[in-house]
Write a protein that holds these residues in place. Structure first.
Motif, PDB file in Angstrom:
ATOM      1  N   ARG A  15       0.709  -1.104  -0.128  1.00  0.00           N
ATOM      2  CA  ARG A  15      -0.047  -0.094  -0.011  1.00  0.00           C
ATOM      3  C   ARG A  15       1.054   1.320  -0.093  1.00  0.00           C
ATOM      4  NH1 ARG A  15      -1.561   3.448   3.683  1.00  0.00           N
ATOM      5  NH2 ARG A  15      -0.882   2.173   5.422  1.00  0.00           N
ATOM      6  N   LEU A  16       1.976   1.092   0.856  1.00  0.00           N
ATOM      7  CA  LEU A  16       2.764   2.467   1.059  1.00  0.00           C
ATOM      8  C   LEU A  16       3.675   2.701  -0.392  1.00  0.00           C
ATOM      9  CD1 LEU A  16       4.009   2.174   4.506  1.00  0.00           C
ATOM     10  CD2 LEU A  16       2.174   3.468   3.593  1.00  0.00           C
ATOM     11  N   PHE A  17       4.160   1.510  -0.905  1.00  0.00           N
ATOM     12  CA  PHE A  17       4.606   1.470  -2.180  1.00  0.00           C
ATOM     13  C   PHE A  17       3.881   2.141  -3.121  1.00  0.00           C
ATOM     14  CE2 PHE A  17       6.047  -0.343  -6.326  1.00  0.00           C
ATOM     15  CZ  PHE A  17       7.296   0.161  -6.209  1.00  0.00           C
ATOM     16  N   ALA A  18       2.339   1.721  -3.342  1.00  0.00           N
ATOM     17  CA  ALA A  18       1.564   2.342  -4.578  1.00  0.00           C
ATOM     18  C   ALA A  18       1.494   3.855  -4.209  1.00  0.00           C
ATOM     19  CB  ALA A  18       0.306   1.622  -4.245  1.00  0.00           C
ATOM     20  N   GLU A  19       1.397   4.198  -3.047  1.00  0.00           N
ATOM     21  CA  GLU A  19       1.203   5.593  -2.726  1.00  0.00           C
ATOM     22  C   GLU A  19       2.466   6.405  -3.169  1.00  0.00           C
ATOM     23  OE1 GLU A  19       0.836   6.382   1.451  1.00  0.00           O
ATOM     24  OE2 GLU A  19      -0.969   5.149   1.619  1.00  0.00           O
ATOM     25  N   LEU A  20       3.767   5.824  -3.026  1.00  0.00           N
ATOM     26  CA  LEU A  20       5.035   6.688  -3.324  1.00  0.00           C
ATOM     27  C   LEU A  20       5.178   6.527  -4.744  1.00  0.00           C
ATOM     28  CD1 LEU A  20       7.208   5.011  -0.532  1.00  0.00           C
ATOM     29  CD2 LEU A  20       6.400   7.425  -0.689  1.00  0.00           C
ATOM     30  N   ALA A  21       4.639   5.327  -5.577  1.00  0.00           N
ATOM     31  CA  ALA A  21       5.116   5.078  -6.731  1.00  0.00           C
ATOM     32  C   ALA A  21       4.082   6.038  -7.790  1.00  0.00           C
ATOM     33  CB  ALA A  21       4.753   3.505  -6.990  1.00  0.00           C
ATOM     34  N   ALA A  22       3.058   6.450  -7.127  1.00  0.00           N
ATOM     35  CA  ALA A  22       2.049   7.429  -7.573  1.00  0.00           C
ATOM     36  C   ALA A  22       2.468   8.760  -7.653  1.00  0.00           C
ATOM     37  CB  ALA A  22       0.547   7.024  -7.273  1.00  0.00           C
ATOM     38  N   GLY A  23       3.514   8.934  -7.039  1.00  0.00           N
ATOM     39  CA  GLY A  23       4.026  10.510  -6.563  1.00  0.00           C
ATOM     40  C   GLY A  23       3.466  10.917  -5.489  1.00  0.00           C
ATOM     41  N   GLY A  24       2.914  10.370  -4.502  1.00  0.00           N
ATOM     42  CA  GLY A  24       2.297  10.816  -3.281  1.00  0.00           C
ATOM     43  C   GLY A  24       2.801  10.211  -2.308  1.00  0.00           C
ATOM     44  N   GLY A  25       2.126  10.165  -1.068  1.00  0.00           N
ATOM     45  CA  GLY A  25       2.431   9.459   0.311  1.00  0.00           C
ATOM     46  C   GLY A  25       2.101  10.089   1.168  1.00  0.00           C
ATOM     47  N   SER A  26       1.353   9.103   2.010  1.00  0.00           N
ATOM     48  CA  SER A  26       0.724   9.633   3.277  1.00  0.00           C
ATOM     49  C   SER A  26       1.830   9.695   4.353  1.00  0.00           C
ATOM     50  CB  SER A  26      -0.215   8.457   3.706  1.00  0.00           C
ATOM     51  OG  SER A  26       0.441   7.601   4.019  1.00  0.00           O
ATOM     52  N   ALA A  27       1.289  10.543   5.263  1.00  0.00           N
ATOM     53  CA  ALA A  27       2.151  10.495   6.636  1.00  0.00           C
ATOM     54  C   ALA A  27       3.077   9.255   6.916  1.00  0.00           C
ATOM     55  CB  ALA A  27       1.550  11.328   7.609  1.00  0.00           C
ATOM     56  N   GLN A  28       2.134   8.283   6.896  1.00  0.00           N
ATOM     57  CA  GLN A  28       2.674   6.764   7.165  1.00  0.00           C
ATOM     58  C   GLN A  28       3.691   6.571   6.180  1.00  0.00           C
ATOM     59  OE1 GLN A  28      -0.435   3.915   7.248  1.00  0.00           O
ATOM     60  NE2 GLN A  28       0.963   2.562   8.288  1.00  0.00           N
ATOM     61  N   ALA A  29       3.476   6.651   4.948  1.00  0.00           N
ATOM     62  CA  ALA A  29       4.653   6.406   4.037  1.00  0.00           C
ATOM     63  C   ALA A  29       5.862   7.138   4.281  1.00  0.00           C
ATOM     64  CB  ALA A  29       4.033   6.666   2.606  1.00  0.00           C
ATOM     65  N   VAL A  30       5.780   8.457   4.446  1.00  0.00           N
ATOM     66  CA  VAL A  30       7.011   9.269   4.900  1.00  0.00           C
ATOM     67  C   VAL A  30       7.603   8.683   5.975  1.00  0.00           C
ATOM     68  CG1 VAL A  30       7.748  11.625   5.170  1.00  0.00           C
ATOM     69  CG2 VAL A  30       6.056  11.181   3.529  1.00  0.00           C
ATOM     70  N   ALA A  31       6.742   8.407   7.156  1.00  0.00           N
ATOM     71  CA  ALA A  31       7.474   7.954   8.299  1.00  0.00           C
ATOM     72  C   ALA A  31       8.163   6.637   8.109  1.00  0.00           C
ATOM     73  CB  ALA A  31       6.279   7.801   9.341  1.00  0.00           C
ATOM     74  N   PHE A  32       7.596   5.833   7.114  1.00  0.00           N
ATOM     75  CA  PHE A  32       8.372   4.449   6.865  1.00  0.00           C
ATOM     76  C   PHE A  32       9.567   4.790   6.324  1.00  0.00           C
ATOM     77  CE2 PHE A  32       9.339   1.019   4.241  1.00  0.00           C
ATOM     78  CZ  PHE A  32       9.228  -0.257   5.018  1.00  0.00           C
ATOM     79  N   LEU A  33       9.847   5.608   5.049  1.00  0.00           N
ATOM     80  CA  LEU A  33      10.672   6.028   4.488  1.00  0.00           C
ATOM     81  C   LEU A  33      11.799   6.562   5.372  1.00  0.00           C
ATOM     82  CD1 LEU A  33       9.563   7.657   1.271  1.00  0.00           C
ATOM     83  CD2 LEU A  33      10.710   5.313   1.661  1.00  0.00           C
ATOM     84  N   GLU A  34      11.419   7.495   6.547  1.00  0.00           N
ATOM     85  CA  GLU A  34      12.227   8.021   7.581  1.00  0.00           C
ATOM     86  C   GLU A  34      12.995   7.058   8.559  1.00  0.00           C
ATOM     87  OE1 GLU A  34      10.862  10.483  10.829  1.00  0.00           O
ATOM     88  OE2 GLU A  34      12.032  12.190  10.025  1.00  0.00           O
ATOM     89  N   ARG A  35      12.019   6.056   8.872  1.00  0.00           N
ATOM     90  CA  ARG A  35      12.780   4.864   9.616  1.00  0.00           C
ATOM     91  C   ARG A  35      13.802   3.912   8.774  1.00  0.00           C
ATOM     92  NH1 ARG A  35       7.383   4.365  10.891  1.00  0.00           N
ATOM     93  NH2 ARG A  35       7.042   2.575   9.770  1.00  0.00           N
TER      94      ARG A  35
END
Length: 115
Positions: A15-35
């Motif tokens: 789910r997070l990969f799909a968000e990021l691949a689409a050019g967006g990203g929720s706060a949860q996706a950004v937090a995952f990348l930060e971790r």
């Protein structure tokens, strides 16, 4: 902070990969990348300290440096994360790791002799 090795790779949930691949990203996706970035930088720091431990340097024993980082993280994890994730901290670690070569008597940490 632990020095125990991680036994499983970090994987981006679909789910997070799909968000990021689409050019967006929720706060949860950004937090995952930060971790993930935090884990990468800790790994680079630990690798650098391990390589430096094998070399002759004018610095304090590097084992002491890792203990200082661990102690600081126990006291104020947000401050340590701020340092680890600072823009000036990340790019230097791989360069320093690459500059440390296999141990040789009298060898100091620096550029590799082969380039």
């Amino acid at each position: 902070m632990t020095s125990e090795p991680r036994t499983t790779p970090i994987r981006v949930p679909d789910r997070l990969f799909a968000e990021l691949a689409a050019g967006g990203g929720s706060a949860q996706a950004v937090a995952f990348l930060e971790r993930g970035e935090r884990a990468r930088r800790l790994l680079l720091l630990r690798t650098l300290l391990d390589r430096m431990a094998e070399l002759s340097t004018p610095l304090t024993p590097v084992a002491d440096a890792w203990e200082v980082v661990k102690d600081a993280a126990g006291r104020d994890p947000e401050a340590v994360d701020g340092l680890l994730l600072a823009p000036t901290t990340g790019p230097g670690s791989p360069i320093c790791c690459a500059g440390c070569t296999a141990p040789r008597p009298g060898r100091r940490c620096g550029p590799r002799p082969d380039g």
